[in-house]
Design an enzyme around this catalytic site. Structure first.
Site, PDB file in Angstrom:
ATOM      1  N   GLU A 288       0.807  -1.185   0.181  1.00 25.76           N
ATOM      2  CA  GLU A 288       0.106   0.061  -0.011  1.00 25.76           C
ATOM      3  C   GLU A 288       0.944   1.440  -0.100  1.00 25.76           C
ATOM      4  OE1 GLU A 288      -4.132  -0.076   1.682  1.00 25.76           O
ATOM      5  OE2 GLU A 288      -3.071   0.720   3.271  1.00 25.76           O
ATOM      6  N   HIS A 309       5.437 -26.848  -1.777  1.00 24.71           N
ATOM      7  CA  HIS A 309       4.504 -27.842  -2.452  1.00 24.71           C
ATOM      8  C   HIS A 309       3.372 -27.330  -3.236  1.00 24.71           C
ATOM      9  CE1 HIS A 309       6.817 -31.100  -0.213  1.00 24.71           C
ATOM     10  NE2 HIS A 309       7.245 -30.117   0.508  1.00 24.71           N
ATOM     11  N   LYS A 423     -13.980   1.795  -3.321  1.00 26.32           N
ATOM     12  CA  LYS A 423     -14.960   2.224  -2.286  1.00 26.32           C
ATOM     13  C   LYS A 423     -16.242   2.990  -2.757  1.00 26.32           C
ATOM     14  CE  LYS A 423     -11.925   2.624   1.621  1.00 26.32           C
ATOM     15  NZ  LYS A 423     -11.222   3.759   2.621  1.00 26.32           N
TER      16      LYS A 423
HETATM   17  O1  PA5 Z   1      -2.827   2.094   5.949  1.00 29.15           O
HETATM   18  C1  PA5 Z   1      -4.063   2.616   5.718  1.00 29.15           C
HETATM   19  O2  PA5 Z   1      -4.291   3.766   6.292  1.00 29.15           O
HETATM   20  C2  PA5 Z   1      -5.070   1.678   5.623  1.00 29.15           C
HETATM   21  O3  PA5 Z   1      -4.894   0.555   5.125  1.00 29.15           O
HETATM   22  C3  PA5 Z   1      -6.218   1.623   6.763  1.00 29.15           C
HETATM   23  O4  PA5 Z   1      -5.536   0.856   7.746  1.00 29.15           O
HETATM   24  C4  PA5 Z   1      -7.158   0.627   6.527  1.00 29.15           C
HETATM   25  O5  PA5 Z   1      -7.881   1.259   5.472  1.00 29.15           O
HETATM   26  C5  PA5 Z   1      -8.393   0.940   7.621  1.00 29.15           C
HETATM   27  O6  PA5 Z   1      -8.656   1.958   7.666  1.00 29.15           O
HETATM   28  P1  PA5 Z   1      -9.417   2.644   8.975  1.00 29.15           P
HETATM   29  O7  PA5 Z   1      -8.764   2.426  10.110  1.00 29.15           O
HETATM   30  O8  PA5 Z   1      -9.906   3.938   8.842  1.00 29.15           O
HETATM   31  O9  PA5 Z   1     -10.765   1.842   9.059  1.00 29.15           O
END
Ligand code: PA5
Length: 437
Positions: A288, A309, A423
């Site tokens: 990410e 495997h 989203k």
């Molecule tokens: O790294 C990030 O910001 C995201 O991956 C969030 O952790 C994830 O989308 C969850 O978001 P939130 O804590 O707002 O529910």
């Protein structure tokens, strides 16, 4: 501290012949990237709170987390952590590393809010409603969402809240702790209305960098993990790497050198099942953070020996666009010696008297040799031992390396604009008029 070793493919792979030299040259650039992290001059520098919390640890908050955790431990049989992505993967990985998978922690810890599968959601709710030893089960929900509006977590929390109300009536709010951003968002609105206990995720700490805030610390303390030692390990690593960043620089440079050779996938695996949760945590942290502007290496979690495997064939002989990162333990965390059984007929007597750890090390070293000979550059990341302190150091090491790696790619490590695309499409299909960005 954390050890890094690069294992390069041999001369049978001319395309990788200068990989080690490339990595060495990139190290100078990695140092500049490291300086950007340390001096706060790189992209997204308003999100460097993951360093700030180690530079000035909030010990008062840690005590508050411990107090709340003790209260939850005393008053609960089952604790449900509702969160997704950075709001649960870190705690899950550490729990997997430090707890026994064949016994329940006390209280037992369950996770929800990271999917919208109806079967498992219904099964979880039914389970919570099932009495324990003839009594109403004592359930606590820790809901974690920085934005307070992530739909997977929000739906799960709604379902859990209603079950808690059915079970405890007016007292349901006592069974809930919220961890969210300082202000704004739907979850903060509910905290104010219902009076839930609350911990804050600081504005300057992004979700996937938040495991050392209450996001990770509260669930871990509830499970009995020594959070002060965990944090202390990270604090020590913070000071250490600020003075001696070489290991982080070398690992980041190695990955960039691989990337520049067209490597598209990084298989993140371990021969120690207790480290497998970290494959998912690293997958998110690296994927990410670096996967934007059409750049980045796709991180893929793997679990060995089992995946040797299943994926072993394609790793060894498939398309050559792979690297591999292996998470290694320097010391065995429990001793098991292979017993003698001369009459068994399983041809394993030659192993009798050896530790299983040493046999597993042979599997590891044999795999590294086979894969690197097969044209897969391998990074070995070694933790000195498996405890809170070394895991704290490991977490910081990965956060730092990720930031350096992203600056080398010239991307902002701390945002995730691409996550919004699904989203938006989903909310449009759901006719959610309130959704924007
Ligand atoms: O790294 C990030 O910001 C995201 O991956 C969030 O952790 C994830 O989308 C969850 O978001 P939130 O804590 O707002 O529910």
């Amino acid at each position: 501290m954390i050890h890094f070793e690069a294992v390069y493919p041999d001369s049978a792979w001319p395309e990788y012949r200068t990989l080690a030299d490339d990595a060495q040259q990139i190290k100078n650039l990695a140092f500049i990237a490291f300086k950007q992290v340390v001096e706060g001059t790189g992209k997204g520098s308003e999100w460097l709170g993951w360093r700030r919390i180690l530079s000035y640890p909030n010990l008062e908050e840690v005590q508050e987390v411990k107090r709340r955790a003790n209260w939850i431990r005393e008053h609960s049989d089952t604790v449900v952590i509702a969160g997704i992505g950075g709001s649960y993967l870190g705690a899950k990985a550490i729990l997997q590393a430090l707890t026994n998978p064949f016994t329940k922690t006390n209280p037992e810890i369950l996770f929800s809010g990271f999917h919208m599968g109806s079967k498992q959601t219904a099964q979880l709710l039914d389970y919570l409603k099932t009495p324990l030893n003839g009594q109403v089960r004592r359930v606590h929900v820790i809901v974690i969402s920085k934005s307070g509006s992530t739909i997977e977590t929000a739906i799960s929390f709604r379902a859990l809240r209603i079950v808690l109300k059915e079970m405890y009536g007016q007292g349901a709010s006592e069974h809930i702790t919220a961890i969210t951003g300082p202000e704004g968002g739907k979850l903060n609105g509910m905290v104010e209305k219902e009076g839930y206990a609350k911990f804050i995720i600081p504005d300057d700490v992004g979700g996937r960098f938040s495991v050392l805030t209450p996001v990770g610390l509260l669930p871990l303390a509830v499970a009995g993990v020594e959070i002060t030692t965990l944090l202390d390990g990270a604090v020590k690593a913070y000071s250490y790497y600020d003075n001696k960043p070489d290991t982080a620089l070398e690992y980041a440079s190695f990955r960039i050198a691989c990337y520049k050779r067209g490597i598209a996938l990084d298989i993140i695996g371990s021969f120690e099942p207790e480290l497998n949760g970290f494959s998912s945590w690293i997958q998110q942290l690296m994927g990410e953070s670096e996967g934007k502007d059409l750049k980045g290496i796709f991180p893929v979690g793997a679990s060995y020996s089992t995946d040797l495997h299943s994926l072993g064939q394609i790793i060894q002989e498939g398309r050559r666009n792979l690297m591999e990162t292996l998470l290694v333990l320097d010391k065995e965390s429990a001793n098991y010696t292979i017993p003698s059984d001369p009459e068994a007929g399983d041809d394993l007597e030659y192993l009798a008297g050896r530790t299983l750890f040493s046999v597993n090390q042979s599997a590891l070293n044999g795999t590294v040799k086979a894969h690197s000979n097969g044209g897969v550059p391998v990074a070995m990341i070694t933790l000195p031992e498996l405890n809170e302190s070394s895991l704290g150091a490991f977490i910081y090491f990965y956060e730092l390396t990720t930031a350096i790696h992203c600056y080398l790619l010239d991307v902002n490590p701390f945002d995730q604009p691409g996550v919004e695309a699904y989203k938006l499409e989903m909310r449009t299909l759901l006719n959610d008029a309130s959704y924007s960005s």
